[in-house]
Enzyme design. Structure first.
Site, PDB file in Angstrom:
ATOM      1  N   GLN A 165      -2.812  -3.487  -3.958  1.00 59.33           N
ATOM      2  CA  GLN A 165      -1.463  -2.976  -4.187  1.00 59.33           C
ATOM      3  C   GLN A 165      -0.676  -3.009  -2.879  1.00 59.33           C
ATOM      4  OE1 GLN A 165      -1.077   1.132  -5.503  1.00 59.33           O
ATOM      5  NE2 GLN A 165       0.970   0.781  -6.297  1.00 59.33           N
ATOM      6  N   GLU A 200      -5.880  10.181  -8.100  1.00 58.22           N
ATOM      7  CA  GLU A 200      -6.381   8.827  -8.416  1.00 58.22           C
ATOM      8  C   GLU A 200      -6.932   8.777  -9.836  1.00 58.22           C
ATOM      9  OE1 GLU A 200      -5.184   6.897  -6.431  1.00 58.22           O
ATOM     10  OE2 GLU A 200      -4.940   8.250  -4.714  1.00 58.22           O
ATOM     11  N   TYR A 259       7.169   9.497  -5.616  1.00 64.29           N
ATOM     12  CA  TYR A 259       6.135  10.483  -5.912  1.00 64.29           C
ATOM     13  C   TYR A 259       6.769  11.822  -6.297  1.00 64.29           C
ATOM     14  CZ  TYR A 259       2.503   7.547  -3.763  1.00 64.29           C
ATOM     15  OH  TYR A 259       1.619   6.544  -3.476  1.00 64.29           O
TER      16      TYR A 259
HETATM   17  N1  BES Z   1      -1.532   3.844  -5.574  1.00 65.84           N
HETATM   18  C1  BES Z   1      -1.417   4.706  -4.465  1.00 65.84           C
HETATM   19  C2  BES Z   1      -1.624   4.022  -3.158  1.00 65.84           C
HETATM   20  C3  BES Z   1      -0.635   2.894  -2.887  1.00 65.84           C
HETATM   21  C4  BES Z   1       0.707   3.065  -3.147  1.00 65.84           C
HETATM   22  C5  BES Z   1      -1.087   1.711  -2.360  1.00 65.84           C
HETATM   23  C6  BES Z   1       1.602   2.032  -2.910  1.00 65.84           C
HETATM   24  C7  BES Z   1      -0.197   0.680  -2.102  1.00 65.84           C
HETATM   25  C8  BES Z   1       1.147   0.836  -2.382  1.00 65.84           C
HETATM   26  C9  BES Z   1      -2.368   5.892  -4.574  1.00 65.84           C
HETATM   27  O1  BES Z   1      -2.553   6.347  -5.871  1.00 65.84           O
HETATM   28  C10 BES Z   1      -1.747   7.048  -3.836  1.00 65.84           C
HETATM   29  O2  BES Z   1      -0.717   7.493  -4.249  1.00 65.84           O
HETATM   30  N2  BES Z   1      -2.374   7.509  -2.763  1.00 65.84           N
HETATM   31  C11 BES Z   1      -1.899   8.616  -1.958  1.00 65.84           C
HETATM   32  C12 BES Z   1      -2.608   9.871  -2.336  1.00 65.84           C
HETATM   33  C13 BES Z   1      -1.888  10.857  -3.123  1.00 65.84           C
HETATM   34  C14 BES Z   1      -2.642  12.144  -3.304  1.00 65.84           C
HETATM   35  C15 BES Z   1      -0.438  11.026  -3.001  1.00 65.84           C
HETATM   36  C16 BES Z   1      -2.237   8.324  -0.529  1.00 65.84           C
HETATM   37  O3  BES Z   1      -2.853   7.282  -0.263  1.00 65.84           O
HETATM   38  O4  BES Z   1      -1.920   9.114   0.348  1.00 65.84           O
HETATM   39 ZN    ZN Z   2      -0.816   7.278  -6.616  1.00 66.03          ZN
END
Ligand code: BES
Ligand code: ZN
Length: 627
Positions: free
Chosen positions: A163, A318, A403
């Site tokens: 991603q 996740e 988010y």
């Molecule tokens: N899908 C995302 C990570 C991501 C977003 C990868 C956009 C590449 C591009 C993952 O689900 C995520 O949101 N991770 C967050 C954690 C969360 C608790 C907000 C992170 O990595 O901090």
């Molecule tokens: Zn996420």
């Protein structure tokens, strides 16, 4: 003649303005693929993991469907791939060479691979394309770690992060979330290592150096994932478990003991879990994200191994993507809030069931404060949930708004319609769009029909449109409150003013969130002596909790609290997760005096960082040249 010329001129004016405008929310501006003419249904991957050359080498067979019978050229996405050969075949037929051209590099998109179907290739709606290739050292999705950057220090480690648009750097494919594929894979590794994928990992797989995978549910390309290393498995529950290096396995089992219950609770509220098993893969510290929702196997940063289960909301997040994102996906990256905003709403809900409303509200308050702190630095047009996203850098453009503003939209709707009605709505939404990709407009239509119009007089479509298309946060947003966090903020101010002593800070009773909030609430003017007292009494520099460390070292850099610079440097060397380190580098630059120091630390730490983290760090170090 003149009139004709005028008409041609007018025509071309209209055409050229059409090419840029109007913005087409269904068009994926981040893929070269001609997915309106062809779609991929299935992949067969056959790859060898070559640690010495740091490359994946082998081939992929794409099972294609031709939508447009007249189409003779198939365009795929690639990035720095070395293509050896391309062969095409009809179902059951033999393979034959096809001509191909690799186009010029676009900094954001990579290189288009254009494959010409042979003239005498009988039109057939189904055909296969087999591509032999190897990845480049600079593949943006892959990190090849030498043994010294792993927990065990004896074996190398490889992991992918596809991603948003990095799958194309390890597989030539139609790299758009609008297309879903199933896949099978054969992965060869050194025999002492274990390979895992976003597929049907077998917890009992014998270490053989050859591993077979199947992913029978169709997924978008950004969820293709692979890792290989000295991995072992430990079960958590009937459907859940952990892959990690043996050095981390038992602490991970303790930390994430609630995973099975989270899955049960989520299925209870939002409908059956559709993916079979749900396992976690604990990665080395250089993993650039906190977590990545690769289906059946979330990839997880080791920085949340806090020892007290205080950072497990990331697992809830996740896991929740198994519904929002993996089951119902964003159609293009412009709609990422449908993945991340909905998931951020769900993760708080799961936390609430497992750990109570107080803890969930603490997390809501922290998230809200992060949103409010960051909004002013985000361009107004990018503050919309569904912005006009066509030529921005995805890594930079996709953050806190999707988010947190997304989460607040859902919380607002829940508040307006009541939890029971809203839960039913969301469950119906996941079932209705399962295994599809949708736009914000499809979400809005479904919402109007199934919620707004069914319970009229509560929320209008125009109100929701304001969230989707306008900057800022609508005044009707429902903001969570936490008495503990309020007390923490008040204490920070009282201590700074001299009206409370640090002895009255009930650190032992506080969650790490309250500590983070205390740190974030420290007023602007503090003397070196005050900061010294704070660190000596409360031990922030030495904290093993990565979120406390993050908040503290942001303050240390911002305030130039030099006595903690050694500890700060240790933190920046130890962690590779972007969220933890990039804001600290940013503050070092912004304090106006420490850019040279930031560059020095970065130069020392860089070899342990992931390519994505390197790019993100460089973007806050203005003078830094790439090498
Ligand atoms: N899908 C995302 C990570 C991501 C977003 C990868 C956009 C590449 C591009 C993952 O689900 C995520 O949101 N991770 C967050 C954690 C969360 C608790 C907000 C992170 O990595 O901090
Ligand atoms: Zn996420």
């Amino acid at each position: 003649m003149l009139r004709q010329f005028a008409i041609v001129l007018l025509g071309s004016l209209i055409l050229s303005s059409c090419a840029k405008d109007p913005y087409d929310p269904e068009h994926d501006y981040y893929s070269f693929a001609n997915s309106d003419q062809f779609v991929t249904r299935h992949l067969d991957l056959d790859l060898a993991v070559d640690f010495a050359a740091r490359q994946l080498v082998g081939n992929v067979r794409l099972s294609m469907e031709r939508l447009d019978p007249g189409a003779r050229e198939l365009v795929l996405d690639t990035r720095t791939l070395h293509i050896e050969s391309v062969k095409v075949a009809l179902p059951g037929g033999s393979e034959r060479d096809a001509e191909f051209v690799i186009g010029a590099t676009d900094k954001t998109l990579g290189e288009p691979l254009t494959i010409s179907l042979p003239d005498d290739f009988k039109p057939s709606p189904a055909f296969t394309v087999t591509i032999s290739y190897r990845t480049d050292l600079s593949a943006t999705a892959l990190q090849w770690l030498p043994p010294q950057l792993t927990a065990g220090g004896k074996h190398p480690f490889l992991f992918s992060q596809s991603q948003a648009i990095h799958a194309r750097s390890w597989i030539p494919l139609q790299d758009t979330p609008a297309i879903r594929i199933t896949y099978n894979a054969t992965i060869k590794t050194p025999p002492e290592l274990l390979a895992v994928m976003s597929a049907d990992n077998d917890p009992l797989a014998a270490r053989s150096g050859e591993y077979h995978f199947a992913m029978p549910q169709p997924i978008p390309s950004y969820l293709l994932a692979i890792a290989a290393g000295n991995l072992f498995f430990a079960p958590l529950g009937p459907q859940t478990g952990i892959y990690a290096e043996p050095e981390l396995l038992s602490s991970a089992v303790y930390e994430f003991a609630d995973t099975q219950e989270m899955l049960d609770v989520a299925s209870e509220i939002y409908g059956e879990y559709q993916w079979g098993r749900y396992d976690l893969l604990i990665l080395p510290p250089s993993f650039p994200y906190g977590g990545m929702e690769n289906p059946r196997l979330s990839f997880i940063t080791p920085s949340i191994l806090a020892g007290d289960r205080s950072l497990v909301s990331l697992i809830a997040h996740e896991l929740a993507h198994s519904w929002s994102g993996n089951l119902v996906s964003n159609s293009t990256w412009r709609d990422i809030w449908l993945n991340e905003g909905v998931t951020s709403y769900l993760d708080k809900r799961l936390m609430e069931v497992l750990f109570g409303k107080e803890r969930a509200d603490e997390e809501r308050v922290i998230d809200y404060q992060e949103l409010m702190a960051q909004l002013p630095s985000i361009k107004p047009e990018m503050q919309a949930l569904a912005p006009r996203l066509s030529d921005e850098d995805l890594e930079e453009s996709q953050g806190t708004v999707h988010y947190k503003k997304g989460q607040l939209l859902l919380e607002y709707l829940e508040h307006a319609f009541g939890r029971e009605v809203f839960d039913q709505f969301l469950t119906g939404y996941f079932a209705h769009f399962q295994f599809q990709a949708i736009t914000s407009e499809q979400f809005l239509n479904y919402l109007s029909e199934n919620l707004l119009e069914r319970y009229p007089g509560k929320v209008s479509q125009e109100q929701v449109e304001q969230w989707l298309y306008q900057p800022g946060l609508p005044a009707e947003a429902v903001i969570a409150e936490s008495a503990t966090l309020q007390r923490a903020a008040a204490l920070a101010v009282q201590w700074a003013e001299g009206s409370a002593s640090l002895e009255t800070v009930p650190m032992a009773d506080w969650s790490p969130h309250a500590v983070v909030h205390f740190i974030n609430s420290l007023p602007g003017e503090l003397s070196i002596e005050q900061l010294q007292e704070l660190d000596a009494q409360l031990g922030f520099s030495a904290s093993g909790n990565a979120e406390i460390g993050r908040s503290w070292f942001i303050q240390v850099a911002k305030r130039r609290f030099e006595p903690a610079y050694d500890a700060m440097q240790g933190f920046l060397m130890r962690h590779g997760r972007m969220r933890l380190i990039v804001p600290v580098y940013d503050q070092l630059v912004k304090n106006g005096q420490d850019q040279a120091l930031a560059e020095e630390i970065f130069a020392a730490a860089k070899s342990g960082y992931h390519p994505i983290t390197i790019m993100a760090t460089q973007s806050v170090l203005p003078e830094q040249t790439t090498d």
